[in-house]
Write an enzyme that holds these catalytic residues in place. Structure first.
Site, PDB file in Angstrom:
ATOM      1  N   CYS A   4       0.840  -1.203   0.000  1.00 46.31           N
ATOM      2  CA  CYS A   4       0.000   0.000   0.000  1.00 46.31           C
ATOM      3  C   CYS A   4       0.874   1.252   0.000  1.00 46.31           C
ATOM      4  CB  CYS A   4      -0.923   0.003   1.224  1.00 46.31           C
ATOM      5  SG  CYS A   4      -1.789   1.568   1.468  1.00 46.31           S
ATOM      6  N   CYS A   7       0.583   3.306   3.230  1.00 44.86           N
ATOM      7  CA  CYS A   7       1.265   2.651   4.351  1.00 44.86           C
ATOM      8  C   CYS A   7       2.768   2.881   4.246  1.00 44.86           C
ATOM      9  CB  CYS A   7       0.951   1.163   4.372  1.00 44.86           C
ATOM     10  SG  CYS A   7      -0.722   0.769   4.964  1.00 44.86           S
ATOM     11  N   ASP A  30      -0.821  16.635  -0.895  1.00 43.92           N
ATOM     12  CA  ASP A  30      -1.071  15.848  -2.093  1.00 43.92           C
ATOM     13  C   ASP A  30      -0.027  16.190  -3.150  1.00 43.92           C
ATOM     14  OD1 ASP A  30      -3.871  14.309  -3.279  1.00 43.92           O
ATOM     15  OD2 ASP A  30      -2.375  15.015  -4.728  1.00 43.92           O
ATOM     16  N   HIS A  46      -4.394   0.563   8.361  1.00 41.73           N
ATOM     17  CA  HIS A  46      -4.863   0.408   6.986  1.00 41.73           C
ATOM     18  C   HIS A  46      -6.301  -0.083   6.937  1.00 41.73           C
ATOM     19  CE1 HIS A  46      -4.553  -0.378   2.643  1.00 41.73           C
ATOM     20  NE2 HIS A  46      -5.438  -1.315   2.927  1.00 41.73           N
ATOM     21  N   ASN A  87     -13.033   9.860  -1.600  1.00 44.17           N
ATOM     22  CA  ASN A  87     -13.481   9.035  -2.714  1.00 44.17           C
ATOM     23  C   ASN A  87     -13.497   7.579  -2.280  1.00 44.17           C
ATOM     24  OD1 ASN A  87     -13.697  11.222  -4.550  1.00 44.17           O
ATOM     25  ND2 ASN A  87     -11.481  11.177  -4.863  1.00 44.17           N
ATOM     26  N   HIS A  98      -6.371   3.142   0.360  1.00 47.11           N
ATOM     27  CA  HIS A  98      -6.158   3.344   1.804  1.00 47.11           C
ATOM     28  C   HIS A  98      -7.014   4.555   2.143  1.00 47.11           C
ATOM     29  CE1 HIS A  98      -3.191   3.423   5.420  1.00 47.11           C
ATOM     30  NE2 HIS A  98      -4.064   4.398   5.648  1.00 47.11           N
ATOM     31  N   HIS A 100      -8.637   7.811   2.879  1.00 45.60           N
ATOM     32  CA  HIS A 100      -8.026   9.141   2.992  1.00 45.60           C
ATOM     33  C   HIS A 100      -9.083  10.207   2.805  1.00 45.60           C
ATOM     34  CE1 HIS A 100      -7.591   7.719  -1.185  1.00 45.60           C
ATOM     35  NE2 HIS A 100      -7.749   8.972  -1.578  1.00 45.60           N
ATOM     36  N   HIS A 102      -9.394  14.097   1.595  1.00 46.39           N
ATOM     37  CA  HIS A 102      -8.789  15.262   0.958  1.00 46.39           C
ATOM     38  C   HIS A 102      -9.292  16.512   1.692  1.00 46.39           C
ATOM     39  CE1 HIS A 102      -7.746  13.115  -2.932  1.00 46.39           C
ATOM     40  NE2 HIS A 102      -8.710  12.321  -2.496  1.00 46.39           N
TER      41      HIS A 102
HETATM   42  P1  AMP Z   1      -7.957   9.356  -4.676  1.00 47.51           P
HETATM   43  O1  AMP Z   1      -7.935   9.549  -6.161  1.00 47.51           O
HETATM   44  O2  AMP Z   1      -9.157   9.937  -3.993  1.00 47.51           O
HETATM   45  O3  AMP Z   1      -7.693   7.914  -4.306  1.00 47.51           O
HETATM   46  O4  AMP Z   1      -6.750  10.215  -4.105  1.00 47.51           O
HETATM   47  C1  AMP Z   1      -5.433   9.767  -4.092  1.00 47.51           C
HETATM   48  C2  AMP Z   1      -4.581  10.981  -4.030  1.00 47.51           C
HETATM   49  O5  AMP Z   1      -3.273  10.591  -3.692  1.00 47.51           O
HETATM   50  C3  AMP Z   1      -4.481  11.768  -5.341  1.00 47.51           C
HETATM   51  O6  AMP Z   1      -4.985  13.086  -5.150  1.00 47.51           O
HETATM   52  C4  AMP Z   1      -3.001  11.751  -5.662  1.00 47.51           C
HETATM   53  O7  AMP Z   1      -2.539  12.950  -6.212  1.00 47.51           O
HETATM   54  C5  AMP Z   1      -2.389  11.489  -4.302  1.00 47.51           C
HETATM   55  N1  AMP Z   1      -1.085  10.858  -4.317  1.00 47.51           N
HETATM   56  C6  AMP Z   1      -0.697   9.770  -5.019  1.00 47.51           C
HETATM   57  N2  AMP Z   1       0.585   9.463  -4.745  1.00 47.51           N
HETATM   58  C7  AMP Z   1       1.013  10.377  -3.841  1.00 47.51           C
HETATM   59  C8  AMP Z   1       2.251  10.613  -3.158  1.00 47.51           C
HETATM   60  N3  AMP Z   1       3.317   9.811  -3.352  1.00 47.51           N
HETATM   61  N4  AMP Z   1       2.333  11.651  -2.317  1.00 47.51           N
HETATM   62  C9  AMP Z   1       1.280  12.471  -2.114  1.00 47.51           C
HETATM   63  N5  AMP Z   1       0.071  12.301  -2.708  1.00 47.51           N
HETATM   64  C10 AMP Z   1      -0.051  11.276  -3.567  1.00 47.51           C
END
Ligand code: AMP
Length: 114
Positions: A4, A7, A30, A46, A87, A98, A100, A102
């Protein structure tokens, strides 16, 4: 969970820009911001998404929402407002499995939620 992305970020195996951390929650910027402030708040335990939230202790879930508020405050968003989005699943375009939240702010958001 071994494979993950988030994680690995919590473990420090993948770099991130930390905004907030406590024993239950980690928050970081982000990598592809959609607003002047775009922070991701995640539980350290997780679980895949809101759909799996029964696997999370109530205290961990509450800590996530409290961290959203703390992040909004530290980012200076509480006066003008901010948006919290989670989402869940393919129709919502969840890309990282995982849970999250926003935290988005720093500009006027659109009236449309989706
Ligand atoms: P979601 O599309 O709701 O699953 O959001 C996942 C978010 O993770 C997206 O907005 C990506 O830009 C963000 N994301 C993916 N990889 C990373 C990373 N390594 N560091 C920070 N944010 C990330």
């Amino acid at each position: 969970m071994n494979d993950c992305l988030f994680c690995k970020i919590i473990a420090g195996d993948i770099p991130s820009t930390k905004v907030y951390e406590d024993e239950k929650v980690y928050a970081f910027r982000d990598i592809n911001p959609q607003a002047p402030t775009h922070v991701l708040v995640i539980p350290k335990k997780h679980v895949a998404s809101v759909a799996a939230v029964d696997e999370l202790d109530d205290a961990d879930l509450a800590a996530c929402l409290r961290a959203c508020r703390l992040v909004a405050q530290s980012e200076g968003l509480t006066e003008k407002g901010f948006r919290v989005v989670s989402n869940c699943g393919d129709d919502a375009c969840q890309s990282v499995k995982h849970l999250h939240f926003h935290v988005l702010g720093g500009r006027q958001m659109g009236e449309q939620m989706a």
